[in-house]
Design an enzyme around this catalytic site. Structure first.
Site, PDB file in Angstrom:
ATOM      1  N   ASP A   1      50.373 -31.675  28.265  1.00  0.00           N
ATOM      2  CA  ASP A   1      49.522 -30.760  27.501  1.00  0.00           C
ATOM      3  C   ASP A   1      50.342 -29.593  26.955  1.00  0.00           C
ATOM      4  O   ASP A   1      50.170 -29.175  25.804  1.00  0.00           O
ATOM      5  CB  ASP A   1      48.396 -30.248  28.401  1.00  0.00           C
ATOM      6  CG  ASP A   1      47.533 -29.204  27.715  1.00  0.00           C
ATOM      7  OD1 ASP A   1      46.782 -29.578  26.796  1.00  0.00           O
ATOM      8  OD2 ASP A   1      47.605 -28.021  28.093  1.00  0.00           O
TER       9      ASP A   1
ATOM     10  N   GLU B   1      48.539 -37.409  26.681  1.00  0.00           N
ATOM     11  CA  GLU B   1      49.264 -36.237  27.178  1.00  0.00           C
ATOM     12  C   GLU B   1      50.253 -36.628  28.274  1.00  0.00           C
ATOM     13  O   GLU B   1      51.384 -36.134  28.313  1.00  0.00           O
ATOM     14  CB  GLU B   1      48.279 -35.203  27.703  1.00  0.00           C
ATOM     15  CG  GLU B   1      47.443 -34.546  26.614  1.00  0.00           C
ATOM     16  CD  GLU B   1      46.506 -33.490  27.146  1.00  0.00           C
ATOM     17  OE1 GLU B   1      46.116 -32.605  26.370  1.00  0.00           O
ATOM     18  OE2 GLU B   1      46.147 -33.551  28.349  1.00  0.00           O
TER      19      GLU B   1
END
Length: 239
Positions: free
Chosen positions: A50, A122
């Site tokens: 992320d 991610e």
């Protein structure tokens, strides 16, 4: 045995779409492992991925739109870095075919669930950084997001619901809304959230559902914004 072969084929195809070949395939497998399947799942990878994703897209937008303000860049990034876009990207790459899911999650269609697909994307960015380095992971993100950033149009980009509601309330000099979880339906791996959005002194409260807390909050905010604009429209300034 057949499943193993299909998984390997899926992983090969995913690497081609990423534009990166793993030296340590266990890292890719970890990135594609949901918590319902094994104790060694991808959630910690998501945490790193992320950050890599947000930094890289932020830098891409910073370079591409030199005249936009910090707030405008933040909103544009939010339109590109979110569950919907990541899930769409994962679907284009057939990431679902390479996922490792628990029996219950597999049966309920987890390989198509947007939140699971987005998390896997991610996690893969993190896996690339672990297998190589940050710069390589950044190149992968740039490769995948180049066209989306090129097409990004701030003037025609819709703000997310919560941001739009906040700005609408501030323009009318009202307090910010309060969001609260009213109900969580289902199991941990297959939850549905019911969120309320309270406009306080305006006396309006609405509820909305979503497969994640964030998604439900966005839907509730959109409903509240619709009510606000109907009940208290802003007067247009005379030219």
């Amino acid at each position: 045995m057949k499943d193993d072969v299909l998984k390997r084929q899926a992983h090969t195809a995913i690497q081609k779409k990423l534009g990166y070949a793993f030296r340590d395939m266990s890292l890719l497998r970890r990135a594609l492992t949901h918590r319902s399947h094994h104790a060694k799942h991808n959630e910690r990878f998501e945490f790193v991925g992320d950050s890599i994703l947000n930094y890289t897209v932020a830098r891409m937008l910073f370079d591409a739109f030199p005249k936009l303000t910090e707030g405008e860049l933040s909103r544009l990034r939010a339109s590109l870095v979110n569950e919907g876009v990541l899930a769409e990207m994962a679907a284009e790459m057939n990431v679902g075919d390479g996922l490792y899911l628990g029996a219950g999650e597999l049966k309920s269609g987890g390989f198509r669930r947007p939140s699971i697909l987005a998390d896997a994307m991610e996690a893969m960015f993190a896996a690339v950084s672990f297998d190589a380095d940050f710069n390589t992971a950044e190149k992968v993100v740039r490769h995948l997001f180049a066209e989306r950033v090129r097409r990004a149009d701030f003037q025609n980009q819709a703000k997310d619901g919560k941001t739009a509601l906040q700005e609408a309330l501030q323009a009318r000099r009202f307090a910010l809304p309060k969001y609260r979880i009213e109900e969580q339906i289902g199991h941990a791996n297959d939850s549905m959230f019911v969120i309320s959005c309270d406009l306080g002194e305006l006396g309006f409260v609405c509820r909305a559902k979503g497969t994640s807390r964030k998604a439900a909050e966005q839907e509730a905010a959109k409903e509240a914004l619709k009510w606000l604009e109907e009940k208290l429209p802003l007067k247009k300034k005379k030219k």
